[in-house]
Design a protein around this motif. Structure first.
Motif, PDB file in Angstrom:
ATOM      1  N   ILE A 245      15.122  43.098  -0.240  1.00 49.89           N
ATOM      2  CA  ILE A 245      16.033  43.907   0.578  1.00 49.89           C
ATOM      3  C   ILE A 245      17.222  43.014   0.913  1.00 49.89           C
ATOM      4  N   GLY A 246      18.394  43.358   0.402  1.00 51.78           N
ATOM      5  CA  GLY A 246      19.517  42.453   0.651  1.00 51.78           C
ATOM      6  C   GLY A 246      20.849  43.020   0.208  1.00 51.78           C
TER       7      GLY A 246
ATOM      8  N   ALA B 298      24.556  47.375  -8.437  1.00 55.97           N
ATOM      9  CA  ALA B 298      24.863  47.118  -7.021  1.00 55.97           C
ATOM     10  C   ALA B 298      25.979  46.096  -6.854  1.00 55.97           C
ATOM     11  N   THR B 299      25.957  45.056  -7.685  1.00 57.29           N
ATOM     12  CA  THR B 299      26.908  43.966  -7.489  1.00 57.29           C
ATOM     13  C   THR B 299      27.954  43.900  -8.600  1.00 57.29           C
ATOM     14  N   LYS B 300      27.985  44.933  -9.433  1.00 54.86           N
ATOM     15  CA  LYS B 300      28.933  44.951 -10.557  1.00 54.86           C
ATOM     16  C   LYS B 300      30.373  44.927 -10.044  1.00 54.86           C
ATOM     17  N   GLU B 301      30.636  45.713  -9.038  1.00 52.19           N
ATOM     18  CA  GLU B 301      31.960  45.724  -8.410  1.00 52.19           C
ATOM     19  C   GLU B 301      31.820  46.176  -6.965  1.00 52.19           C
TER      20      GLU B 301
ATOM     21  N   ARG C 190      20.442  32.702   3.629  1.00 53.63           N
ATOM     22  CA  ARG C 190      21.298  32.950   2.461  1.00 53.63           C
ATOM     23  C   ARG C 190      20.913  32.044   1.300  1.00 53.63           C
ATOM     24  N   VAL C 191      19.701  31.493   1.335  1.00 55.39           N
ATOM     25  CA  VAL C 191      19.262  30.588   0.256  1.00 55.39           C
ATOM     26  C   VAL C 191      19.179  31.360  -1.072  1.00 55.39           C
ATOM     27  N   ASN C 192      19.842  30.788  -2.088  1.00 58.70           N
ATOM     28  CA  ASN C 192      19.853  31.401  -3.411  1.00 58.70           C
ATOM     29  C   ASN C 192      19.129  30.463  -4.385  1.00 58.70           C
ATOM     30  N   PRO C 193      17.981  30.889  -4.933  1.00 59.15           N
ATOM     31  CA  PRO C 193      17.197  29.996  -5.808  1.00 59.15           C
ATOM     32  C   PRO C 193      18.006  29.457  -6.987  1.00 59.15           C
TER      33      PRO C 193
ATOM     34  N   LEU D 100      20.902  40.548  -3.932  1.00 58.57           N
ATOM     35  CA  LEU D 100      20.705  41.435  -5.087  1.00 58.57           C
ATOM     36  C   LEU D 100      21.244  40.828  -6.386  1.00 58.57           C
ATOM     37  N   SER D 101      22.261  39.936  -6.290  1.00 61.53           N
ATOM     38  CA  SER D 101      22.704  39.245  -7.530  1.00 61.53           C
ATOM     39  C   SER D 101      21.580  38.337  -8.004  1.00 61.53           C
ATOM     40  N   ALA D 102      20.960  37.604  -7.064  1.00 63.78           N
ATOM     41  CA  ALA D 102      19.843  36.723  -7.453  1.00 63.78           C
ATOM     42  C   ALA D 102      18.692  37.568  -7.999  1.00 63.78           C
TER      43      ALA D 102
END
Ligand code: F6P
Length: 345
Positions: A99-100, A325-328, A71-74, A105-107
């Protein structure tokens, strides 16, 4: 042209099918494929390996991911974005297929806004990503949960018990709704509707009075429930959430079971399915969807459709804006709650 692929976040049945499809299509496009180990971490730590038809052969049906995941987020790592950009340049990576789920996908969206060439593939057993009708992994999770509910029926009936089955679904109740309807549950509790356990208990009591001496209650792990019989007005969070505010596995299931037993006097048990829903072989449906996503993602790279994501719309695989994808959250539509006269809420 060198193209990198990564899998991030929680694993999901079908990840290997996507990787295999990407690599096969890449061969046709003449791309050189690079697998990043453990999601974005593979770029931050320069940890990767070459993917070929040979190294991805025989993985279609396998659960998990041959690339590993994290779950590492740069964006949460010091100079993370700079490190990613440098790794991309140093390794001559033309594009990244990410792929996530929500986090990955937010990152990916932010990185693409920063000028990196990214294509997304939506992944989650929870099916809560916006922009696509379904994600792969969901069908497998529902199949596993439905099988469990079928099995719980016979033991509940023999012992004249109430059995509460807790399934995954941190924010939404897709798995609970599908598996609950398919498994003939008597009560389904989902995050979309805060649960009123007084009404749930009354429903079970009515069932009992009509001669049904057992009941099956399916509850999604992220469902909000009321604290105790004498605190009807309060929605609890404490017992069912961990320190990070995420649902604690078994938290809500135990509370619901306790409450039902206290309120009805019927012997109640809880069964928490947990990570069983995420492990093992994908269903045929998920293998096909994952393969279609993989092929499409590779074609998106070839067409230069960056900042976009492969998505299922009706029967078609299309490209949509990655940010969508991550808007809501994609919640379960109300229509489902009226199906099959199951008691929701
Ligand atoms: O992302 C899917 C999911 O299955 C959620 O429903 C669940 O809360 C979470 O993963 C648990 O993930 P982990 O235990 O791997 O952190």
């Amino acid at each position: 042209m060198k193209v990198a692929v990564l899998t991030g976040g929680g694993d999901c049945p079908g990840l290997n099918a996507v990787i295999r499809a990407v690599v096969r299509r890449a061969t046709e496009h003449g791309f050189e494929m690079m697998g990043l180990r453990d999601g974005w971490k593979g770029l931050l730590e320069d940890n990767h390996f070459r993917l070929t038809r040979e190294t991805t052969s025989g993985i279609l049906h396998r659960g998990g991911t041959i690339l590993g995941t994290s779950r590492v987020n740069p964006f949460k790592v010091e100079n993370g974005l700079e490190k990613v950009k440098r790794a991309v340049e140093r390794n001559g990576i033309h594009a990244i297929i990410a792929i996530g789920g929500e986090g990955t996908l937010s990152a990916a969206t932010r990185m693409s806004q920063e000028g990196l060439r990214i294509v997304g593939v939506p992944k989650t057993i929870d099916n809560d990503l916006n922009g696509t009708d379904f994600t792969f992994g969901f069908d497998t999770a529902v199949t596993i949960a439905t099988d469990a509910i079928d099995r719980l029926h016979s033991t509940a009936e023999s012992h004249k018990r109430v059995i509460v089955c807790e399934v995954m679904g941190r924010h939404v109740g897709w798995i609970a709704t599908y598996a609950g309807i398919a498994g003939g549950a008597d009560v389904i509790l989902v995050p979309e509707i805060p649960a009123d356990l007084k009404k749930v208990a009354e429903h079970i009591q009515r069932r009992n009075a009509s001669g049904r001496t057992f009941s099956i209650v399916v509850v999604a792990e992220g469902t909000l429930v009321k604290a105790s019989p004498d605190q009807d007005e309060h929605l609890i969070t404490s017992g069912a959430l961990d320190e990070a505010g995420r649902p604690r596995l078994g938290g809500v299931g135990s509370i619901v079971a306790q409450q039902i037993e206290q309120r009805t006097g019927f012997e109640t048990r809880v069964s928490v399915l947990g990570h069983i829903q995420r492990g093992g072989v994908p269903t045929a449906h998920d293998r096909v969807l994952a393969t279609r996503f993989g092929v499409h993602a590779c074609d998106m790279v070839a067409r230069g459709e960056f900042g976009q994501m492969a998505a299922l719309r009706g029967n078609d695989i299309v490209s949509v804006d990655l940010a969508l994808a991550t808007k809501e959250l994609k919640r379960v539509p109300e229509e489902f709650f009226k199906v099959a006269q199951v008691f929701f809420g």
